[in-house]
Design an enzyme around this catalytic site. Sequence first.
Site, PDB file in Angstrom:
ATOM      1  N   TRP A   1       0.881  -1.089   0.053  1.00  0.00           N
ATOM      2  CA  TRP A   1      -0.055  -0.013   0.183  1.00  0.00           C
ATOM      3  C   TRP A   1       0.887   1.201  -0.057  1.00  0.00           C
ATOM      4  O   TRP A   1       0.690   2.331  -0.763  1.00  0.00           O
ATOM      5  CB  TRP A   1      -0.736  -0.007   1.121  1.00  0.00           C
ATOM      6  CG  TRP A   1      -2.316  -0.920   0.701  1.00  0.00           C
ATOM      7  CD1 TRP A   1      -2.114  -2.290   1.407  1.00  0.00           C
ATOM      8  CD2 TRP A   1      -3.084  -1.098  -0.120  1.00  0.00           C
ATOM      9  NE1 TRP A   1      -3.366  -2.907   0.952  1.00  0.00           N
ATOM     10  CE2 TRP A   1      -3.662  -2.119  -0.123  1.00  0.00           C
ATOM     11  CE3 TRP A   1      -3.246   0.029  -0.997  1.00  0.00           C
ATOM     12  CZ2 TRP A   1      -4.975  -2.281  -0.897  1.00  0.00           C
ATOM     13  CZ3 TRP A   1      -4.497  -0.286  -1.879  1.00  0.00           C
ATOM     14  CH2 TRP A   1      -5.145  -1.778  -1.914  1.00  0.00           C
TER      15      TRP A   1
ATOM     16  N   ASP B   1      -1.250   6.793   6.099  1.00  0.00           N
ATOM     17  CA  ASP B   1      -2.619   6.109   5.790  1.00  0.00           C
ATOM     18  C   ASP B   1      -2.982   5.151   6.891  1.00  0.00           C
ATOM     19  O   ASP B   1      -2.036   4.218   7.447  1.00  0.00           O
ATOM     20  CB  ASP B   1      -2.028   5.295   4.486  1.00  0.00           C
ATOM     21  CG  ASP B   1      -3.114   4.163   3.848  1.00  0.00           C
ATOM     22  OD1 ASP B   1      -4.329   4.364   4.719  1.00  0.00           O
ATOM     23  OD2 ASP B   1      -2.877   3.920   2.911  1.00  0.00           O
TER      24      ASP B   1
ATOM     25  N   LYS C   1     -12.871  -1.066   6.818  1.00  0.00           N
ATOM     26  CA  LYS C   1     -12.031  -1.766   7.635  1.00  0.00           C
ATOM     27  C   LYS C   1     -12.855  -1.744   9.103  1.00  0.00           C
ATOM     28  O   LYS C   1     -13.221  -2.401   9.829  1.00  0.00           O
ATOM     29  CB  LYS C   1     -10.517  -1.785   7.611  1.00  0.00           C
ATOM     30  CG  LYS C   1     -10.192  -1.942   6.085  1.00  0.00           C
ATOM     31  CD  LYS C   1      -8.923  -1.578   5.885  1.00  0.00           C
ATOM     32  CE  LYS C   1      -8.425  -1.291   4.330  1.00  0.00           C
ATOM     33  NZ  LYS C   1      -8.707  -2.726   3.559  1.00  0.00           N
TER      34      LYS C   1
HETATM   35  C1  LIG Z   1      -3.533   0.414   4.092  1.00  0.00           C
HETATM   36  C2  LIG Z   1      -4.356   0.824   2.910  1.00  0.00           C
HETATM   37  N1  LIG Z   1      -4.312   1.672   2.068  1.00  0.00           N
HETATM   38  C3  LIG Z   1      -5.137   1.880   1.010  1.00  0.00           C
HETATM   39  C4  LIG Z   1      -5.975   1.057   0.568  1.00  0.00           C
HETATM   40  C5  LIG Z   1      -6.825   1.446  -0.721  1.00  0.00           C
HETATM   41  O1  LIG Z   1      -8.178   1.572  -0.457  1.00  0.00           O
HETATM   42  P1  LIG Z   1      -9.483   1.824  -1.263  1.00  0.00           P
HETATM   43  O2  LIG Z   1      -9.848   0.690  -1.720  1.00  0.00           O
HETATM   44  O3  LIG Z   1     -10.440   2.326  -0.151  1.00  0.00           O
HETATM   45  O4  LIG Z   1      -9.218   2.872  -2.107  1.00  0.00           O
HETATM   46  C6  LIG Z   1      -6.240  -0.151   1.387  1.00  0.00           C
HETATM   47  C7  LIG Z   1      -7.271  -1.289   0.910  1.00  0.00           C
HETATM   48  O5  LIG Z   1      -7.232  -2.304   1.536  1.00  0.00           O
HETATM   49  C8  LIG Z   1      -5.349  -0.400   2.498  1.00  0.00           C
HETATM   50  O6  LIG Z   1      -5.431  -1.394   3.197  1.00  0.00           O
END
Ligand SMILES: Cc1ncc(COP(=O)(O)O)c(C=O)c1O
Length: 359
Positions: A101, A171, A195
Amino acid sequence: MRAYNFCAGPAALPTAVLEKAQAEMLDWHGKGLSIMEMSHRSKDYVAVAEKAEADLRKLMNIPDNYKVLFLQGGASLQFSAIPLNLLGKNSKADYIHTGIWSEKALKEAQRYGDINVVEAGTMVDGKLAITDQSTWNLSDDAAYVHYADNETIGGIQFANIPKTDKPLVADFSSSILSAPLDVSKFGLIYAGAQKNIGPAGLTIVIIRDDLLDQAKAEIPSILKYSAQAKNDSMVNTPSTYAWYLSGLVFEWLLEQGGVEAIYKANLAKAELLYGYIDTSDFYANPIAKENRSIMNVPFTLAKPELEKQFLKEAEENHLLNLAGHRSVGGMRASIYNAVPLEGVQALVNFMDDFAKRNA
Ligand SMILES: Cc1ncc(COP(=O)(O)O)c(C=O)c1O
Protein backbone atom coordinates in the site's frame (compact mmCIF):
# COMPACT_ATOMS: atom_id res chain seq x y z
CA MET A 1 -26.45 -17.43 12.13
CA ARG A 2 -23.74 -14.83 11.65
CA ALA A 3 -20.35 -16.35 10.90
CA TYR A 4 -17.03 -14.92 12.09
CA ASN A 5 -15.73 -12.75 9.25
CA PHE A 6 -11.97 -12.26 8.95
CA CYS A 7 -12.15 -10.29 5.69
CA ALA A 8 -9.52 -7.56 5.19
CA GLY A 9 -12.15 -5.21 3.77
CA PRO A 10 -14.97 -4.60 3.34
CA ALA A 11 -14.85 -6.14 6.78
CA ALA A 12 -16.93 -7.28 9.74
CA LEU A 13 -19.28 -4.71 11.26
CA PRO A 14 -20.68 -4.93 14.79
CA THR A 15 -23.89 -6.98 14.79
CA ALA A 16 -25.55 -4.43 17.09
CA VAL A 17 -24.89 -1.71 14.51
CA LEU A 18 -26.37 -3.74 11.68
CA GLU A 19 -29.44 -4.50 13.80
CA LYS A 20 -29.93 -0.81 14.54
CA ALA A 21 -29.56 0.07 10.85
CA GLN A 22 -32.03 -2.69 10.01
CA ALA A 23 -34.56 -1.40 12.54
CA GLU A 24 -34.25 2.13 11.13
CA MET A 25 -34.13 1.09 7.48
CA LEU A 26 -37.69 1.75 6.31
CA ASP A 27 -38.71 4.49 8.69
CA TRP A 28 -35.87 6.54 10.14
CA HIS A 29 -36.86 8.05 13.52
CA GLY A 30 -40.56 8.13 12.60
CA LYS A 31 -39.99 10.35 9.56
CA GLY A 32 -41.60 7.87 7.17
CA LEU A 33 -38.57 7.35 4.96
CA SER A 34 -35.15 5.75 4.97
CA ILE A 35 -32.08 7.85 5.71
CA MET A 36 -30.92 6.82 2.21
CA GLU A 37 -33.87 8.64 0.70
CA MET A 38 -33.22 11.90 2.49
CA SER A 39 -31.57 15.04 1.12
CA HIS A 40 -28.03 15.49 2.38
CA ARG A 41 -28.94 19.14 2.93
CA SER A 42 -31.98 18.38 5.13
CA LYS A 43 -31.91 19.39 8.80
CA ASP A 44 -32.28 15.75 9.87
CA TYR A 45 -29.42 14.45 7.74
CA VAL A 46 -27.07 17.32 8.61
CA ALA A 47 -27.66 16.51 12.30
CA VAL A 48 -26.69 12.87 11.66
CA ALA A 49 -23.55 13.95 9.78
CA GLU A 50 -22.54 16.44 12.47
CA LYS A 51 -23.09 13.90 15.27
CA ALA A 52 -20.86 11.38 13.46
CA GLU A 53 -18.10 13.96 13.21
CA ALA A 54 -18.48 15.00 16.85
CA ASP A 55 -18.29 11.36 17.99
CA LEU A 56 -15.20 10.68 15.87
CA ARG A 57 -13.57 13.79 17.33
CA LYS A 58 -14.37 12.51 20.81
CA LEU A 59 -13.07 8.99 20.07
CA MET A 60 -9.80 10.20 18.59
CA ASN A 61 -9.44 13.29 20.72
CA ILE A 62 -8.97 15.38 17.55
CA PRO A 63 -7.71 18.89 18.34
CA ASP A 64 -9.79 21.92 17.27
CA ASN A 65 -7.20 23.03 14.71
CA TYR A 66 -7.95 19.96 12.56
CA LYS A 67 -10.77 19.51 10.05
CA VAL A 68 -12.46 16.13 9.64
CA LEU A 69 -13.60 15.44 6.08
CA PHE A 70 -16.00 12.69 4.96
CA LEU A 71 -14.99 12.07 1.35
CA GLN A 72 -15.36 9.54 -1.46
CA GLY A 73 -12.98 7.75 -3.82
CA GLY A 74 -11.39 5.47 -1.23
CA ALA A 75 -7.93 5.75 0.26
CA SER A 76 -6.64 5.27 -3.30
CA LEU A 77 -7.95 8.67 -4.43
CA GLN A 78 -6.07 10.20 -1.50
CA PHE A 79 -2.87 8.80 -3.03
CA SER A 80 -3.39 11.53 -5.66
CA ALA A 81 -5.25 14.13 -3.59
CA ILE A 82 -2.43 14.35 -1.06
CA PRO A 83 0.35 15.35 -3.49
CA LEU A 84 -2.05 17.58 -5.45
CA ASN A 85 -2.95 19.42 -2.25
CA LEU A 86 0.27 19.35 -0.28
CA LEU A 87 3.28 19.34 -2.61
CA GLY A 88 3.20 23.12 -2.98
CA LYS A 89 5.95 24.88 -4.90
CA ASN A 90 8.95 22.74 -4.00
CA SER A 91 7.22 19.57 -5.33
CA LYS A 92 9.26 17.25 -3.12
CA ALA A 93 8.08 14.67 -0.61
CA ASP A 94 9.49 11.71 1.32
CA TYR A 95 7.64 8.38 1.12
CA ILE A 96 8.49 5.53 3.50
CA HIS A 97 8.15 2.19 1.72
CA THR A 98 7.13 -0.80 3.85
CA GLY A 99 4.81 -2.79 1.60
CA ILE A 100 2.22 -2.89 -1.15
CA TRP A 101 0.00 0.00 0.00
CA SER A 102 2.80 2.47 0.72
CA GLU A 103 4.17 1.54 -2.70
CA LYS A 104 0.86 2.27 -4.41
CA ALA A 105 0.76 5.64 -2.64
CA LEU A 106 4.27 6.60 -3.73
CA LYS A 107 3.71 5.45 -7.33
CA GLU A 108 0.73 7.82 -7.61
CA ALA A 109 2.67 10.65 -6.00
CA GLN A 110 5.49 10.18 -8.51
CA ARG A 111 3.09 11.43 -11.19
CA TYR A 112 3.02 14.85 -9.53
CA GLY A 113 6.36 15.49 -7.88
CA ASP A 114 9.90 14.59 -6.99
CA ILE A 115 9.45 11.67 -4.59
CA ASN A 116 12.26 10.49 -2.34
CA VAL A 117 11.56 6.83 -1.62
CA VAL A 118 12.89 5.59 1.72
CA GLU A 119 13.20 1.79 1.68
CA ALA A 120 12.30 0.80 5.24
CA GLY A 121 11.73 -2.94 5.02
CA THR A 122 14.47 -5.34 6.07
CA MET A 123 14.87 -9.01 6.99
CA VAL A 124 15.89 -9.80 10.58
CA ASP A 125 16.41 -13.49 11.40
CA GLY A 126 14.22 -14.47 8.48
CA LYS A 127 11.38 -12.12 9.47
CA LEU A 128 10.33 -8.84 7.86
CA ALA A 129 10.92 -5.74 10.01
CA ILE A 130 10.79 -1.95 9.67
CA THR A 131 14.23 -0.34 9.85
CA ASP A 132 15.14 2.13 12.56
CA GLN A 133 14.40 5.71 11.58
CA SER A 134 18.06 6.68 12.20
CA THR A 135 18.91 4.82 8.97
CA TRP A 136 16.40 6.70 6.81
CA ASN A 137 17.60 9.19 4.25
CA LEU A 138 14.94 11.91 4.65
CA SER A 139 15.11 15.13 2.58
CA ASP A 140 15.71 18.53 4.13
CA ASP A 141 13.21 20.20 1.82
CA ALA A 142 10.30 17.73 1.63
CA ALA A 143 6.82 19.27 1.70
CA TYR A 144 5.71 16.28 3.81
CA VAL A 145 6.64 12.76 4.90
CA HIS A 146 4.21 9.94 4.03
CA TYR A 147 3.91 6.45 5.51
CA ALA A 148 1.33 3.68 5.90
CA ASP A 149 0.88 2.86 9.59
CA ASN A 150 -0.33 -0.67 8.90
CA GLU A 151 0.31 -2.64 5.71
CA THR A 152 -2.95 -4.58 5.40
CA ILE A 153 -1.54 -7.17 2.99
CA GLY A 154 1.88 -7.75 4.57
CA GLY A 155 0.61 -7.53 8.15
CA ILE A 156 3.43 -5.20 9.14
CA GLN A 157 2.85 -2.17 11.38
CA PHE A 158 4.94 0.69 12.75
CA ALA A 159 5.76 0.29 16.45
CA ASN A 160 6.21 4.08 16.77
CA ILE A 161 5.13 7.22 14.98
CA PRO A 162 8.03 8.47 12.78
CA LYS A 163 9.58 11.73 13.97
CA THR A 164 9.91 14.66 11.61
CA ASP A 165 9.65 18.45 11.62
CA LYS A 166 7.78 18.23 8.27
CA PRO A 167 4.02 17.58 8.11
CA LEU A 168 3.54 13.86 8.72
CA VAL A 169 0.96 12.26 6.41
CA ALA A 170 -0.27 8.76 7.21
CA ASP A 171 -2.48 6.08 5.73
CA PHE A 172 -4.43 4.59 8.64
CA SER A 173 -6.93 2.68 6.47
CA SER A 174 -6.54 -0.57 8.39
CA SER A 175 -5.60 0.72 11.83
CA ILE A 176 -7.65 3.86 12.52
CA LEU A 177 -9.54 3.60 15.84
CA SER A 178 -7.76 0.34 16.75
CA ALA A 179 -5.43 1.96 19.29
CA PRO A 180 -4.99 5.36 20.92
CA LEU A 181 -3.26 7.89 18.66
CA ASP A 182 -1.85 11.38 19.24
CA VAL A 183 -3.42 13.20 16.28
CA SER A 184 -1.41 16.35 17.03
CA LYS A 185 1.72 14.60 15.72
CA PHE A 186 0.24 14.51 12.20
CA GLY A 187 -0.37 16.95 9.37
CA LEU A 188 -2.89 14.60 7.76
CA ILE A 189 -4.38 11.20 8.54
CA TYR A 190 -6.54 9.33 6.03
CA ALA A 191 -8.43 6.07 6.00
CA GLY A 192 -10.87 4.22 3.80
CA ALA A 193 -13.88 3.36 5.97
CA GLN A 194 -14.40 -0.26 5.00
CA LYS A 195 -12.20 -1.89 7.65
CA ASN A 196 -12.54 -0.27 11.05
CA ILE A 197 -15.14 2.42 10.44
CA GLY A 198 -18.10 1.37 8.30
CA PRO A 199 -19.12 0.42 4.77
CA ALA A 200 -17.07 1.10 1.64
CA GLY A 201 -17.74 4.39 -0.10
CA LEU A 202 -16.49 6.72 2.59
CA THR A 203 -12.96 8.01 3.22
CA ILE A 204 -11.99 9.95 6.31
CA VAL A 205 -9.38 12.73 6.07
CA ILE A 206 -8.20 14.51 9.22
CA ILE A 207 -6.15 17.54 8.25
CA ARG A 208 -4.43 20.31 10.20
CA ASP A 209 -5.79 23.76 9.33
CA ASP A 210 -2.50 25.23 8.12
CA LEU A 211 -2.29 22.58 5.35
CA LEU A 212 -5.73 23.24 3.89
CA ASP A 213 -4.91 25.95 1.41
CA GLN A 214 -1.91 24.72 -0.58
CA ALA A 215 -3.64 22.95 -3.46
CA LYS A 216 -2.63 23.51 -7.06
CA ALA A 217 -5.23 25.88 -8.55
CA GLU A 218 -6.24 23.61 -11.42
CA ILE A 219 -7.24 20.52 -9.43
CA PRO A 220 -10.93 19.50 -9.27
CA SER A 221 -12.89 21.16 -6.45
CA ILE A 222 -13.93 17.75 -5.16
CA LEU A 223 -10.26 16.96 -4.48
CA LYS A 224 -9.50 20.29 -2.83
CA TYR A 225 -9.32 19.99 0.94
CA SER A 226 -10.05 23.71 1.40
CA ALA A 227 -13.23 23.47 -0.71
CA GLN A 228 -14.39 20.33 1.10
CA ALA A 229 -13.71 21.91 4.49
CA LYS A 230 -15.57 25.08 3.54
CA ASN A 231 -18.57 23.01 2.39
CA ASP A 232 -18.68 20.55 5.30
CA SER A 233 -17.60 17.72 2.94
CA MET A 234 -20.61 18.45 0.74
CA VAL A 235 -19.09 19.99 -2.38
CA ASN A 236 -21.28 17.38 -4.02
CA THR A 237 -23.61 14.68 -2.68
CA PRO A 238 -21.64 12.69 -0.11
CA SER A 239 -21.90 8.97 0.56
CA THR A 240 -24.86 9.53 2.87
CA TYR A 241 -25.61 5.95 3.95
CA ALA A 242 -21.96 5.08 4.63
CA TRP A 243 -21.61 8.29 6.65
CA TYR A 244 -24.74 7.46 8.68
CA LEU A 245 -23.65 3.86 9.30
CA SER A 246 -20.16 4.97 10.30
CA GLY A 247 -21.86 7.26 12.82
CA LEU A 248 -23.60 4.19 14.31
CA VAL A 249 -20.19 2.46 14.55
CA PHE A 250 -18.76 5.50 16.38
CA GLU A 251 -21.68 5.35 18.85
CA TRP A 252 -21.03 1.62 19.32
CA LEU A 253 -17.33 2.30 19.96
CA LEU A 254 -18.18 4.93 22.60
CA GLU A 255 -20.50 2.39 24.26
CA GLN A 256 -17.63 -0.13 24.35
CA GLY A 257 -15.59 2.39 26.36
CA GLY A 258 -13.88 4.18 23.47
CA VAL A 259 -10.55 3.55 21.82
CA GLU A 260 -8.66 2.66 25.03
CA ALA A 261 -11.08 -0.17 25.75
CA ILE A 262 -11.17 -1.45 22.17
CA TYR A 263 -7.34 -1.35 22.11
CA LYS A 264 -7.22 -3.65 25.15
CA ALA A 265 -9.62 -6.04 23.41
CA ASN A 266 -7.55 -5.85 20.20
CA LEU A 267 -4.34 -6.67 22.09
CA ALA A 268 -6.00 -9.67 23.72
CA LYS A 269 -7.15 -10.95 20.31
CA ALA A 270 -3.73 -10.41 18.71
CA GLU A 271 -1.91 -12.07 21.63
CA LEU A 272 -4.21 -15.07 21.46
CA LEU A 273 -3.66 -15.61 17.73
CA TYR A 274 0.08 -14.81 17.54
CA GLY A 275 0.63 -16.72 20.78
CA TYR A 276 -0.93 -19.82 19.27
CA ILE A 277 0.96 -19.46 15.96
CA ASP A 278 4.27 -19.09 17.86
CA THR A 279 3.76 -22.33 19.77
CA SER A 280 2.78 -24.26 16.65
CA ASP A 281 5.11 -26.06 14.23
CA PHE A 282 2.35 -26.15 11.67
CA TYR A 283 1.76 -22.37 11.25
CA ALA A 284 4.17 -19.44 10.88
CA ASN A 285 3.91 -15.66 10.73
CA PRO A 286 6.52 -13.86 8.56
CA ILE A 287 6.82 -10.59 10.55
CA ALA A 288 9.34 -9.57 13.26
CA LYS A 289 7.58 -9.41 16.64
CA GLU A 290 7.97 -5.65 17.11
CA ASN A 291 6.26 -4.90 13.81
CA ARG A 292 3.43 -7.41 13.87
CA SER A 293 0.11 -5.87 12.95
CA ILE A 294 -2.60 -6.09 15.60
CA MET A 295 -5.23 -5.92 12.84
CA ASN A 296 -4.05 -8.19 9.99
CA VAL A 297 -2.37 -11.48 10.83
CA PRO A 298 -0.87 -13.31 7.83
CA PHE A 299 0.20 -16.91 8.37
CA THR A 300 1.44 -19.84 6.33
CA LEU A 301 0.88 -23.58 6.65
CA ALA A 302 3.81 -25.99 6.92
CA LYS A 303 2.05 -27.91 4.13
CA PRO A 304 0.96 -25.25 1.59
CA GLU A 305 -0.74 -27.98 -0.47
CA LEU A 306 -3.39 -28.07 2.30
CA GLU A 307 -4.40 -24.40 1.93
CA LYS A 308 -7.54 -25.11 -0.10
CA GLN A 309 -8.60 -27.78 2.36
CA PHE A 310 -7.94 -25.39 5.28
CA LEU A 311 -10.12 -22.69 3.72
CA LYS A 312 -12.91 -25.13 2.86
CA GLU A 313 -13.05 -26.58 6.38
CA ALA A 314 -12.77 -23.12 7.96
CA GLU A 315 -15.81 -22.02 5.99
CA GLU A 316 -17.73 -25.13 7.08
CA ASN A 317 -16.92 -23.99 10.63
CA HIS A 318 -18.33 -20.49 9.95
CA LEU A 319 -14.86 -18.89 9.81
CA LEU A 320 -14.90 -16.80 6.64
CA ASN A 321 -12.44 -15.00 4.37
CA LEU A 322 -9.13 -16.37 5.64
CA ALA A 323 -7.31 -16.48 2.28
CA GLY A 324 -4.30 -14.16 2.02
CA HIS A 325 -4.29 -11.33 -0.54
CA ARG A 326 -4.16 -12.64 -4.10
CA SER A 327 -0.73 -11.03 -4.58
CA VAL A 328 0.96 -12.93 -1.72
CA GLY A 329 -1.09 -16.09 -1.08
CA GLY A 330 -1.03 -17.91 2.26
CA MET A 331 -3.62 -17.08 4.90
CA ARG A 332 -4.61 -13.85 6.61
CA ALA A 333 -6.94 -13.25 9.52
CA SER A 334 -8.08 -9.64 9.81
CA ILE A 335 -9.15 -9.04 13.39
CA TYR A 336 -10.58 -5.53 13.28
CA ASN A 337 -12.55 -3.88 16.09
CA ALA A 338 -15.80 -5.66 15.19
CA VAL A 339 -14.30 -9.18 15.35
CA PRO A 340 -14.93 -10.46 18.90
CA LEU A 341 -12.46 -12.40 21.05
CA GLU A 342 -14.77 -15.44 20.74
CA GLY A 343 -14.24 -15.31 16.98
CA VAL A 344 -10.46 -15.42 17.38
CA GLN A 345 -10.81 -18.22 19.95
CA ALA A 346 -12.96 -20.18 17.49
CA LEU A 347 -10.30 -19.64 14.81
CA VAL A 348 -7.49 -20.82 17.11
CA ASN A 349 -9.50 -23.89 18.11
CA PHE A 350 -10.09 -24.73 14.46
CA MET A 351 -6.43 -24.13 13.51
CA ASP A 352 -5.27 -26.40 16.33
CA ASP A 353 -7.68 -29.15 15.37
CA PHE A 354 -6.68 -28.87 11.69
CA ALA A 355 -2.98 -29.01 12.57
CA LYS A 356 -3.43 -32.10 14.76
CA ARG A 357 -5.31 -33.91 12.01
CA ASN A 358 -2.82 -32.98 9.28
CA ALA A 359 0.59 -32.81 10.97
C1 LIG B 1 -3.51 0.43 3.96
C2 LIG B 1 -4.42 0.62 2.79
N1 LIG B 1 -4.32 1.74 2.07
C3 LIG B 1 -5.12 1.95 1.01
C4 LIG B 1 -6.07 1.02 0.62
C5 LIG B 1 -6.93 1.31 -0.57
O1 LIG B 1 -8.19 1.59 -0.14
P1 LIG B 1 -9.43 1.85 -1.12
O2 LIG B 1 -9.81 0.55 -1.70
O3 LIG B 1 -10.44 2.45 -0.20
O4 LIG B 1 -8.96 2.81 -2.16
C6 LIG B 1 -6.22 -0.15 1.35
C7 LIG B 1 -7.24 -1.15 0.95
O5 LIG B 1 -7.26 -2.27 1.37
C8 LIG B 1 -5.37 -0.36 2.46
O6 LIG B 1 -5.46 -1.48 3.18
